[in-house]
Design a protein around this motif. Structure first.
Motif, PDB file in Angstrom:
ATOM      1  N   ALA A 121      -5.209   5.512   1.538  1.00  0.00           N
ATOM      2  CA  ALA A 121      -4.349   4.378   1.706  1.00  0.00           C
ATOM      3  C   ALA A 121      -4.620   3.248   0.550  1.00  0.00           C
ATOM      4  N   ILE A 122      -5.918   3.290   0.021  1.00  0.00           N
ATOM      5  CA  ILE A 122      -6.222   2.379  -1.354  1.00  0.00           C
ATOM      6  C   ILE A 122      -6.199   3.031  -2.492  1.00  0.00           C
ATOM      7  N   TYR A 125      -3.137   3.509  -5.129  1.00  0.00           N
ATOM      8  CA  TYR A 125      -2.302   2.474  -5.255  1.00  0.00           C
ATOM      9  C   TYR A 125      -3.135   1.220  -6.047  1.00  0.00           C
ATOM     10  N   HIS A 127      -2.626  -1.756  -7.208  1.00  0.00           N
ATOM     11  CA  HIS A 127      -2.379  -2.953  -6.716  1.00  0.00           C
ATOM     12  C   HIS A 127      -3.193  -3.523  -5.481  1.00  0.00           C
ATOM     13  N   ARG A 128      -3.344  -2.281  -4.553  1.00  0.00           N
ATOM     14  CA  ARG A 128      -4.059  -2.634  -3.381  1.00  0.00           C
ATOM     15  C   ARG A 128      -5.515  -2.529  -3.774  1.00  0.00           C
ATOM     16  N   LEU A 129      -6.090  -1.817  -4.848  1.00  0.00           N
ATOM     17  CA  LEU A 129      -7.399  -1.565  -5.009  1.00  0.00           C
ATOM     18  C   LEU A 129      -7.818  -3.060  -5.577  1.00  0.00           C
ATOM     19  N   ARG A 130      -7.064  -3.691  -6.386  1.00  0.00           N
ATOM     20  CA  ARG A 130      -7.172  -4.841  -7.240  1.00  0.00           C
ATOM     21  C   ARG A 130      -7.322  -5.760  -6.018  1.00  0.00           C
ATOM     22  N   MET A 131      -6.327  -5.882  -5.250  1.00  0.00           N
ATOM     23  CA  MET A 131      -6.756  -6.914  -4.125  1.00  0.00           C
ATOM     24  C   MET A 131      -8.054  -6.812  -3.332  1.00  0.00           C
ATOM     25  N   LEU A 132      -8.303  -5.588  -3.054  1.00  0.00           N
ATOM     26  CA  LEU A 132      -9.503  -5.485  -2.238  1.00  0.00           C
ATOM     27  C   LEU A 132     -10.616  -5.806  -2.889  1.00  0.00           C
ATOM     28  N   CYS A 194      -4.699   5.818 -11.647  1.00  0.00           N
ATOM     29  CA  CYS A 194      -4.568   4.527 -10.633  1.00  0.00           C
ATOM     30  C   CYS A 194      -6.191   3.978 -10.487  1.00  0.00           C
TER      31      CYS A 194
END
Length: 425
Positions: A121-122, A125, A127-132, A194
């Motif tokens: 799920a992470i 992607y 952008h998801r990894l950056r947010m996390l 990614c």
């Protein structure tokens, strides 16, 4: 009356390409090239043993249970067995098919499902990894990562241990081309991946600048989708094909003559799009064309006219990333490139092409085996007596650097593109 055959008329049962299983002649030469067999000495943890399992599943002689799934899960997908195999067995394709069958027919434990779904799920992607990771940047800025790790659950602690420091990246960038490339120069595109574009983007930028300085015309890829390797290795073929289609469209539109990735696993995934999408009329021809353009950074730089280099005195050992050496067959080009730098002394480590245990997300889902292999790799690196370990895959970089940090070693782990940037300053 002859005994009935154990093989049904339609035996494949979704286990890879059934006919490919018979390419294996069971000679066993693959065993000593297999990292998991070297550690466990269990036949079912060797490529030959896993092929026996695949045949048994295909022929209906066994069902998928925890033990069978475990033997498949423990495979790193490094393809060392393909290099060792005299019969040309396409083991990578076989294990990916077997894992798809496991995911479709076997229910894992809750913890195992959580780990695999979190990765899926992470990681593909950015952008998801950056947010996390955004809060962790602040933690690293104040030097609080050890305190945070001390209060986290063991699984999260182990994952955190693999992450490189997230302070601003101060590694040098290679000089841009002094002169603009000719209009007829070969066009090269760097697929930024990614995870790499979040955790190791200097490797992408340095790849582009080194290629530009060598006279290539570097074009940008928009958009950049995950190559699909993580999904292929974990049995999610459907999403892997979705990513492959998106990349085929973008890479074709780029007009590039050559395709490079700083992550060797991505390079091999793209190089196999032709096979992955061969049954899709809309994409098959374009996918084959894209696959044929995959090149390695070191090979392209060796093909370019030589440029003077300043002296950079140090001892370097080179780690062969699995998919680069076993998937693309690139072994000598990085070494020749390093040897061309004045002052660099190359010292070979023992088992330089044995997997370090990273293997995409393997070190997250199989931490015990991954740690065993990391220790073996670090032992060989330390014994080589080098100042730097140079390699061509960010996953290997994170894995090996984490083990050397645990030992308090001063040996630096550097991607080839970043090392060449340092040597050119």
């Amino acid at each position: 009356m002859a005994a009935p055959s154990l093989i049904p008329l339609n035996p494949a049962r979704g286990v890879s390409d059934y006919d490919l299983l018979f390419d294996c002649v069971h000679c066993g030469l693959c065993a000593e090239a297999c990292p998991t067999y070297i550690v466990t000495r269990c036949e079912m943890d060797s490529p030959r043993g896993r092929i026996y399992l695949m045949k048994s599943l295909a022929e209906g002689r066994i069902e998928i249970d925890d033990d069978a799934a475990r033997h498949f899960d423990l495979c790193l997908g490094c393809r060392g067995c393909e290099t060792a195999c005299p019969s040309g067995v396409h083991y990578g394709r076989l294990i990916e098919g077997a894992r798809l069958l496991v995911e479709q027919n076997h229910r894992r434990s809750f913890v195992d499902r959580f780990k695999r779904r979190a990765v899926g799920a992470i990681f593909p992607y950015p952008h998801r990894l950056r947010m996390l990771l955004a809060p962790l940047k602040l933690v690293d800025r104040f030097g609080l990562r050890p305190a945070l790790a001390a209060v986290l659950p063991r699984m999260i602690h182990d994952w955190l241990d693999l992450l490189p420091p997230l302070e601003p990246d101060l590694r040098p960038l290679a000089a841009k081309a002094i002169i603009a490339p000719r209009t007829d120069a070969s066009a090269v595109v760097v697929h930024r991946g990614c995870v790499a574009q979040v955790l190791a983007n200097s490797e992408n930028l340095n790849s582009e600048r080194l290629l530009g300085a060598a006279g290539y015309r570097v074009v940008q890829l928009e958009p950049t989708s995950c190559c699909g390797a993580l999904d292929l290795h974990s049995g999610n073929g459907s999403r892997a094909r979705d990513f492959a289609r998106a990349n085929v469209r973008a890479l074709k539109a780029s007009g590039a003559d050559a395709i490079v990735s700083a992550a060797s696993g991505c390079s091999v995934a793209i190089a196999e799009y032709g096979d992955l999408l061969k049954d899709e009329p809309e994409f098959a021809e374009d996918a084959r064309a894209v696959s044929s353009k995959v090149r390695d950074l070191s090979s392209l730089l060796l093909d370019a006219p030589a440029r003077p280099k300043r002296e950079f005195r140090c001892r370097v050992t080179y780690h062969d990333a699995c998919h680069l050496v076993h998937g693309l067959g690139v072994r000598e080009a990085p070494r020749k490139l390093l040897a061309s730098i004045p002052g660099v002394t190359i010292v070979e480590m023992t088992d330089s092409d044995l997997c370090c245990g990273s293997a995409g997300s393997y070190n997250l889902t199989e931490p015990a085996m991954a740690r065993d292999l990391a220790r073996r790799k670090a032992d060989n690196i330390v014994a080589a007596g080098a100042d730097y370990v140079v390699l061509a895959n960010p996953g290997c970089e994170f894995q090996i650097a984490a083990e050397l940090r645990r030992r308090g070693s001063k040996i630096k782990v550097v991607h080839l593109a970043d090392f060449l940037a340092m040597a050119s300053q």
